[in-house]
Design a protein around this motif. Structure first.
Motif, PDB file in Angstrom:
ATOM      1  N   LEU A  25      17.529 -26.631 -17.559  1.00 44.33           N
ATOM      2  CA  LEU A  25      16.185 -26.313 -17.165  1.00 44.33           C
ATOM      3  C   LEU A  25      15.851 -27.007 -15.881  1.00 44.33           C
ATOM      4  N   LYS A  26      16.418 -27.926 -15.587  1.00 43.33           N
ATOM      5  CA  LYS A  26      16.447 -29.017 -14.601  1.00 43.33           C
ATOM      6  C   LYS A  26      14.839 -29.400 -14.374  1.00 43.33           C
ATOM      7  N   LEU A  27      14.569 -30.230 -15.103  1.00 45.40           N
ATOM      8  CA  LEU A  27      13.373 -30.755 -15.409  1.00 45.40           C
ATOM      9  C   LEU A  27      13.317 -31.995 -14.627  1.00 45.40           C
ATOM     10  N   SER A  28      12.152 -32.611 -14.606  1.00 43.66           N
ATOM     11  CA  SER A  28      11.813 -33.799 -13.836  1.00 43.66           C
ATOM     12  C   SER A  28      12.302 -34.921 -14.799  1.00 43.66           C
ATOM     13  N   ASP A  29      12.493 -36.174 -14.329  1.00 44.60           N
ATOM     14  CA  ASP A  29      12.734 -37.420 -15.152  1.00 44.60           C
ATOM     15  C   ASP A  29      11.828 -37.451 -16.263  1.00 44.60           C
ATOM     16  N   ASP A  30      10.426 -37.316 -15.888  1.00 45.09           N
ATOM     17  CA  ASP A  30       9.434 -37.819 -16.771  1.00 45.09           C
ATOM     18  C   ASP A  30       9.331 -36.632 -17.889  1.00 45.09           C
ATOM     19  N   ALA A  31       9.581 -35.258 -17.672  1.00 47.84           N
ATOM     20  CA  ALA A  31       9.642 -34.346 -18.555  1.00 47.84           C
ATOM     21  C   ALA A  31      10.548 -33.823 -19.446  1.00 47.84           C
ATOM     22  N   PHE A  32      12.046 -34.421 -19.012  1.00 49.35           N
ATOM     23  CA  PHE A  32      13.283 -34.510 -19.845  1.00 49.35           C
ATOM     24  C   PHE A  32      12.976 -35.117 -21.147  1.00 49.35           C
ATOM     25  N   PRO A  33      12.513 -36.282 -21.554  1.00 46.47           N
ATOM     26  CA  PRO A  33      12.423 -36.817 -22.737  1.00 46.47           C
ATOM     27  C   PRO A  33      11.673 -36.064 -23.693  1.00 46.47           C
ATOM     28  N   GLU A  34      10.748 -35.405 -23.296  1.00 49.54           N
ATOM     29  CA  GLU A  34       9.564 -34.445 -24.018  1.00 49.54           C
ATOM     30  C   GLU A  34      10.542 -33.288 -24.447  1.00 49.54           C
ATOM     31  N   CYS A  35      11.215 -32.772 -23.548  1.00 50.13           N
ATOM     32  CA  CYS A  35      12.046 -31.532 -23.886  1.00 50.13           C
ATOM     33  C   CYS A  35      12.985 -31.764 -24.891  1.00 50.13           C
ATOM     34  N   VAL A  36      13.737 -32.907 -24.740  1.00 53.44           N
ATOM     35  CA  VAL A  36      14.666 -33.425 -25.681  1.00 53.44           C
ATOM     36  C   VAL A  36      14.025 -33.500 -27.168  1.00 53.44           C
ATOM     37  N   GLU A  37      13.010 -34.093 -27.135  1.00 54.36           N
ATOM     38  CA  GLU A  37      12.443 -34.436 -28.356  1.00 54.36           C
ATOM     39  C   GLU A  37      11.707 -33.220 -28.957  1.00 54.36           C
ATOM     40  N   LYS A  38      11.075 -32.442 -28.031  1.00 51.23           N
ATOM     41  CA  LYS A  38      10.610 -31.103 -28.785  1.00 51.23           C
ATOM     42  C   LYS A  38      11.650 -30.068 -29.397  1.00 51.23           C
ATOM     43  N   VAL A  39      12.902 -29.853 -28.561  1.00 51.79           N
ATOM     44  CA  VAL A  39      13.786 -28.942 -28.640  1.00 51.79           C
ATOM     45  C   VAL A  39      14.532 -29.536 -29.917  1.00 51.79           C
ATOM     46  N   PHE A  40      14.918 -30.923 -29.984  1.00 48.28           N
ATOM     47  CA  PHE A  40      15.608 -31.386 -31.262  1.00 48.28           C
ATOM     48  C   PHE A  40      14.451 -31.049 -32.531  1.00 48.28           C
ATOM     49  N   GLN A  41      13.257 -31.378 -32.482  1.00 48.28           N
ATOM     50  CA  GLN A  41      12.632 -30.969 -33.584  1.00 48.28           C
ATOM     51  C   GLN A  41      12.529 -29.556 -33.684  1.00 48.28           C
ATOM     52  N   TYR A  42      12.708 -28.631 -33.021  1.00 42.50           N
ATOM     53  CA  TYR A  42      12.837 -27.345 -33.164  1.00 42.50           C
ATOM     54  C   TYR A  42      14.130 -26.881 -33.915  1.00 42.50           C
ATOM     55  N   ILE A  43      15.041 -27.582 -33.516  1.00 42.38           N
ATOM     56  CA  ILE A  43      16.288 -27.418 -34.364  1.00 42.38           C
ATOM     57  C   ILE A  43      16.382 -27.867 -35.669  1.00 42.38           C
ATOM     58  N   VAL A  44      15.788 -28.995 -36.087  1.00 41.21           N
ATOM     59  CA  VAL A  44      15.438 -29.424 -37.294  1.00 41.21           C
ATOM     60  C   VAL A  44      14.723 -28.460 -38.138  1.00 41.21           C
ATOM     61  N   ASP A  45      13.563 -28.027 -37.588  1.00 43.70           N
ATOM     62  CA  ASP A  45      12.821 -27.164 -38.303  1.00 43.70           C
ATOM     63  C   ASP A  45      13.626 -25.823 -38.723  1.00 43.70           C
ATOM     64  N   TYR A  46      14.292 -25.277 -37.608  1.00 43.02           N
ATOM     65  CA  TYR A  46      15.185 -23.994 -37.637  1.00 43.02           C
ATOM     66  C   TYR A  46      15.908 -24.112 -38.793  1.00 43.02           C
ATOM     67  N   VAL A  47      16.829 -25.199 -38.611  1.00 38.91           N
ATOM     68  CA  VAL A  47      18.133 -25.165 -39.829  1.00 38.91           C
ATOM     69  C   VAL A  47      17.384 -25.345 -41.152  1.00 38.91           C
TER      70      VAL A  47
END
Length: 339
Positions: A266-288
């Motif tokens: 997604l080529k995010l900024s350094d500030d936005a990257f950690p939030e992306c990782v956190e939200k997408v990982f939580q999405y994976i956990v919920d989906y699985v």
């Protein structure tokens, strides 16, 4: 003096790790190419200094590599840097990473289940943090037992997710191979199988590669790929107006790698990257979790995943009464052959 970049990539992806024991310690064999010359280097990563290995390798191959006073130090520096990375990757693959909360206190635990028992880690955590946890000699066991049980369960899943079983028939004889894919290459397993059955298969040093090791390694590689494909979890996700598909193995490290790859894409900024990782990982956990619940309710057990709960998920443990002082050590073997 250079290390072939092509070979570097090959070594990183297909690191040959094979259980040779030196002074009781597991050793690894690493293929490396220096100035176009291939070498196999075997050492115990838990015992040796990578600089000493590099000095030995560069010294013994000085004439072959045509090293000079100027290039000899470069050889040592580049080879030792490479071996350091290999050892770090090796240790990281074998390290269980757990975050848990004990009596309101957060702890990040990192340890190798093949070297240290879960009870040892639990003892260390509870004793070293007894003041913060409000523990005394009378209540120490109430801390150790639940921590040990959680770590043992996490370590068991950690090892199981990296263990594969493959049936194989050779010369009319059936074998079941069980081995750690993060430790052993198909070539290593095939070599072990063929050498252990040399007489049975009428093999010798001249024909063992062509008649046994090479075809067995090819079959094992194909079987690993098919097994991992069958285990893989696929998660669709839409970010903005674009749809993506993440595919990963049912273990925490594979899931985190898939998340990092997506967020990098997604080529995010350094500030936005950690939030992306956190939200997408939580999405994976919920989906699985939803898929697993649906599969279980419909008596479909095809989806078997460590997510959730994951070895990185925060887990809260409170002190409980217990008189169980049992200790379990988890040590993994190179390869088990059942004839």
């Amino acid at each position: 003096f250079i290390i072939s970049k092509t070979m570097n990539c090959f070594i990183t992806l297909l690191l040959s790790v094979f259980y040779v024991y030196v002074s009781g310690q597991r050793s690894i064999t690493i293929p490396i190419k220096l100035n176009g010359n291939p070498f196999n280097v075997t050492f115990a990563p838990d015992l040796v200094d990578p600089v000493k290995i590099s000095v030995k390798l560069c010294t013994e191959t000085e004439k072959i590599l045509q090293l000079t006073q100027d290039t000899f130090p470069l050889c040592i520096n580049q080879v030792s840097d490479y071996f350091k990375r290999v050892i770090e990757e090796y240790n990281d693959r074998l390290t269980l990473k757990v975050t848990l909360t004990v009596s309101g206190n957060d702890f990040d635990i990192r340890y190798r289940p093949d070297l240290v028992s879960s009870e040892t880690i639990a003892n260390r955590l509870c004793v070293e943090n007894s003041n913060a946890l409000g523990i005394d000699n009378d209540t120490l066991a109430n801390c150790i037992k639940p921590v040990k049980d959680y770590l043992l369960n996490a370590a068991t899943k950690f090892i199981q997710s990296r263990t594969i079983e493959i049936p194989i028939t050779m010369n009319g004889k059936d074998f079941n191979l069980s081995f750690r894919t993060d430790l052993n290459s198909p070539f290593d397993v095939a070599s072990y199988l063929c050498n252990q059955n040399k007489e049975t298969f009428n093999l010798n040093d001249n024909n063992i590669d062509a008649k046994c090791i090479n075809p067995a390694a090819e079959y094992i590689q194909k079987s690993i790929r098919e097994t991992l494909d069958a285990r893989a979890i696929t998660v669709p996700i839409t970010i903005g107006e674009i749809s993506y598909t993440m595919t990963f193995q049912p273990d925490i490290e594979s899931a985190k790698e898939a998340v990092n790859q997506l967020c990098n894409q997604l080529k995010l900024s350094d500030d936005a990257f950690p939030e992306c990782v956190e939200k997408v990982f939580q999405y994976i956990v919920d989906y699985v979790s939803e898929q697993y619940t649906a599969a279980k309710s419909s008596d479909d057990s095809q989806l078997q995943s460590d997510l959730p709960p994951s070895t990185e998920e925060k887990t809260t443990i409170e002190n409980t009464e217990s008189n169980d002082n049992s200790s379990v050590d988890l040590n993994s073997e190179f390869v088990t052959i059942v004839n």
